[in-house]
Design a protein around this motif. Structure first.
Motif, PDB file in Angstrom:
ATOM      1  N   SER A 122     -16.715   0.872 -32.183  1.00 43.15           N
ATOM      2  CA  SER A 122     -16.533   0.614 -30.754  1.00 43.15           C
ATOM      3  C   SER A 122     -17.728   1.167 -29.983  1.00 43.15           C
ATOM      4  CB  SER A 122     -15.243   1.259 -30.255  1.00 43.15           C
ATOM      5  OG  SER A 122     -15.317   2.662 -30.339  1.00 43.15           O
ATOM      6  N   LYS A 123     -18.094   0.469 -28.912  1.00 39.95           N
ATOM      7  CA  LYS A 123     -19.182   0.899 -28.029  1.00 39.95           C
ATOM      8  C   LYS A 123     -18.643   0.831 -26.606  1.00 39.95           C
ATOM      9  CE  LYS A 123     -23.485  -0.220 -29.042  1.00 39.95           C
ATOM     10  NZ  LYS A 123     -24.712  -0.990 -29.296  1.00 39.95           N
ATOM     11  N   THR A 124     -18.400   1.986 -26.010  1.00 45.70           N
ATOM     12  CA  THR A 124     -17.861   2.055 -24.660  1.00 45.70           C
ATOM     13  C   THR A 124     -18.979   2.405 -23.688  1.00 45.70           C
ATOM     14  OG1 THR A 124     -15.782   2.875 -25.581  1.00 45.70           O
ATOM     15  CG2 THR A 124     -16.100   3.148 -23.220  1.00 45.70           C
ATOM     16  N   TYR A 170     -27.281   5.667 -17.964  1.00 46.49           N
ATOM     17  CA  TYR A 170     -26.345   4.758 -18.609  1.00 46.49           C
ATOM     18  C   TYR A 170     -26.450   4.920 -20.116  1.00 46.49           C
ATOM     19  CZ  TYR A 170     -26.506   2.666 -13.985  1.00 46.49           C
ATOM     20  OH  TYR A 170     -26.450   2.472 -12.630  1.00 46.49           O
ATOM     21  N   TRP A 171     -25.313   4.904 -20.810  1.00 45.25           N
ATOM     22  CA  TRP A 171     -25.295   5.069 -22.246  1.00 45.25           C
ATOM     23  C   TRP A 171     -24.017   4.458 -22.817  1.00 45.25           C
ATOM     24  CZ3 TRP A 171     -24.232   8.804 -18.717  1.00 45.25           C
ATOM     25  CH2 TRP A 171     -23.007   9.434 -18.802  1.00 45.25           C
ATOM     26  N   TYR A 172     -23.949   4.377 -24.129  1.00 49.56           N
ATOM     27  CA  TYR A 172     -22.743   3.948 -24.841  1.00 49.56           C
ATOM     28  C   TYR A 172     -22.198   5.121 -25.637  1.00 49.56           C
ATOM     29  CZ  TYR A 172     -24.059  -0.937 -24.061  1.00 49.56           C
ATOM     30  OH  TYR A 172     -24.382  -2.135 -23.499  1.00 49.56           O
ATOM     31  N   GLU A 173     -20.887   5.305 -25.595  1.00 53.77           N
ATOM     32  CA  GLU A 173     -20.210   6.229 -26.506  1.00 53.77           C
ATOM     33  C   GLU A 173     -19.692   5.385 -27.660  1.00 53.77           C
ATOM     34  OE1 GLU A 173     -17.197   8.325 -24.343  1.00 53.77           O
ATOM     35  OE2 GLU A 173     -18.663   9.612 -23.353  1.00 53.77           O
ATOM     36  N   CYS A 174     -20.132   5.677 -28.875  1.00 55.66           N
ATOM     37  CA  CYS A 174     -19.796   4.886 -30.048  1.00 55.66           C
ATOM     38  C   CYS A 174     -18.873   5.675 -30.974  1.00 55.66           C
ATOM     39  CB  CYS A 174     -21.062   4.491 -30.800  1.00 55.66           C
ATOM     40  SG  CYS A 174     -22.297   3.678 -29.765  1.00 55.66           S
ATOM     41  N   CYS A 175     -17.968   4.946 -31.628  1.00 56.95           N
ATOM     42  CA  CYS A 175     -17.066   5.576 -32.581  1.00 56.95           C
ATOM     43  C   CYS A 175     -16.763   4.580 -33.693  1.00 56.95           C
ATOM     44  CB  CYS A 175     -15.772   6.007 -31.909  1.00 56.95           C
ATOM     45  SG  CYS A 175     -14.597   6.762 -33.048  1.00 56.95           S
ATOM     46  N   CYS A 176     -16.913   5.018 -34.933  1.00 57.80           N
ATOM     47  CA  CYS A 176     -16.614   4.184 -36.085  1.00 57.80           C
ATOM     48  C   CYS A 176     -15.177   4.467 -36.536  1.00 57.80           C
ATOM     49  CB  CYS A 176     -17.596   4.459 -37.220  1.00 57.80           C
ATOM     50  SG  CYS A 176     -17.274   3.464 -38.694  1.00 57.80           S
ATOM     51  N   GLY A 177     -14.363   3.449 -36.537  1.00 57.56           N
ATOM     52  CA  GLY A 177     -12.974   3.601 -36.959  1.00 57.56           C
ATOM     53  C   GLY A 177     -12.818   3.813 -38.453  1.00 57.56           C
ATOM     54  N   ARG A 178     -13.842   3.481 -39.218  1.00 57.10           N
ATOM     55  CA  ARG A 178     -13.765   3.624 -40.679  1.00 57.10           C
ATOM     56  C   ARG A 178     -14.068   5.056 -41.131  1.00 57.10           C
ATOM     57  NH1 ARG A 178     -17.689   2.036 -45.122  1.00 57.10           N
ATOM     58  NH2 ARG A 178     -16.372   2.031 -46.959  1.00 57.10           N
ATOM     59  N   GLY A 185     -15.023   7.718 -38.799  1.00 55.54           N
ATOM     60  CA  GLY A 185     -14.759   8.718 -37.782  1.00 55.54           C
ATOM     61  C   GLY A 185     -15.988   9.288 -37.102  1.00 55.54           C
ATOM     62  N   LEU A 186     -17.169   8.783 -37.423  1.00 57.11           N
ATOM     63  CA  LEU A 186     -18.391   9.289 -36.797  1.00 57.11           C
ATOM     64  C   LEU A 186     -18.422   8.901 -35.327  1.00 57.11           C
ATOM     65  CD1 LEU A 186     -21.128  10.715 -37.345  1.00 57.11           C
ATOM     66  CD2 LEU A 186     -22.104   8.442 -37.635  1.00 57.11           C
ATOM     67  N   ARG A 187     -18.865   9.817 -34.488  1.00 55.32           N
ATOM     68  CA  ARG A 187     -19.044   9.569 -33.060  1.00 55.32           C
ATOM     69  C   ARG A 187     -20.505   9.841 -32.704  1.00 55.32           C
ATOM     70  NH1 ARG A 187     -14.539   9.350 -29.900  1.00 55.32           N
ATOM     71  NH2 ARG A 187     -12.576   9.631 -30.999  1.00 55.32           N
ATOM     72  N   TRP A 188     -21.091   8.986 -31.844  1.00 53.59           N
ATOM     73  CA  TRP A 188     -22.466   9.167 -31.421  1.00 53.59           C
ATOM     74  C   TRP A 188     -22.672   8.451 -30.098  1.00 53.59           C
ATOM     75  CZ3 TRP A 188     -20.863   5.604 -34.925  1.00 53.59           C
ATOM     76  CH2 TRP A 188     -21.276   4.293 -34.791  1.00 53.59           C
ATOM     77  N   THR A 189     -23.806   8.718 -29.464  1.00 53.41           N
ATOM     78  CA  THR A 189     -24.161   8.036 -28.219  1.00 53.41           C
ATOM     79  C   THR A 189     -25.440   7.248 -28.416  1.00 53.41           C
ATOM     80  OG1 THR A 189     -25.393   9.937 -27.389  1.00 53.41           O
ATOM     81  CG2 THR A 189     -23.073   9.794 -26.755  1.00 53.41           C
ATOM     82  N   GLU A 190     -25.566   6.167 -27.638  1.00 47.00           N
ATOM     83  CA  GLU A 190     -26.764   5.335 -27.637  1.00 47.00           C
ATOM     84  C   GLU A 190     -27.164   5.079 -26.199  1.00 47.00           C
ATOM     85  OE1 GLU A 190     -25.881   1.698 -29.683  1.00 47.00           O
ATOM     86  OE2 GLU A 190     -25.662   2.679 -31.639  1.00 47.00           O
ATOM     87  N   ASP A 191     -28.468   5.116 -25.922  1.00 45.34           N
ATOM     88  CA  ASP A 191     -28.953   4.787 -24.599  1.00 45.34           C
ATOM     89  C   ASP A 191     -28.820   3.284 -24.376  1.00 45.34           C
ATOM     90  OD1 ASP A 191     -29.654   7.393 -23.975  1.00 45.34           O
ATOM     91  OD2 ASP A 191     -31.675   7.167 -24.814  1.00 45.34           O
ATOM     92  N   GLN A 192     -28.612   2.918 -23.118  1.00 42.26           N
ATOM     93  CA  GLN A 192     -28.555   1.494 -22.776  1.00 42.26           C
ATOM     94  C   GLN A 192     -29.943   0.970 -22.521  1.00 42.26           C
ATOM     95  OE1 GLN A 192     -25.888   0.889 -19.472  1.00 42.26           O
ATOM     96  NE2 GLN A 192     -24.307   0.193 -20.858  1.00 42.26           N
TER      97      GLN A 192
END
Length: 66
Positions: free
Chosen positions: A32-34, A49-57, A59-66
């Motif tokens: 997911s990318k919120t 502005y950025w994205y909060e990312c989370c992998c459902g498989r 459980g890793l969480r990270w951020t990405e710049d827009q």
């Protein structure tokens, strides 16, 4: 430190290492990318502005710049 506690800490480190390797090998397909932002600043150039990312498989969480 009690021997029981030392043993538990070693097990925790081993599990954390296994989780880290699993997350590194994951392809994160379907993560997911919120979109998030910090706007309304007095100086618009300070808005971010950025994205909060989370992998459902994995459980890793990270951020990405827009």
């Amino acid at each position: 430190m009690a021997p029981e506690m030392a043993k538990l800490l070693v097990q925790r480190d081993e599990i954390n290492t296994r989780i880290k390797h699993f997350q590194e090998d994951c392809d994160h397909i379907g993560a997911s990318k919120t979109p998030r932002g910090n706007t309304g600043n007095y100086d618009p150039s300070a808005d971010g502005y950025w994205y909060e990312c989370c992998c459902g498989r994995c459980g890793l969480r990270w951020t990405e710049d827009q």
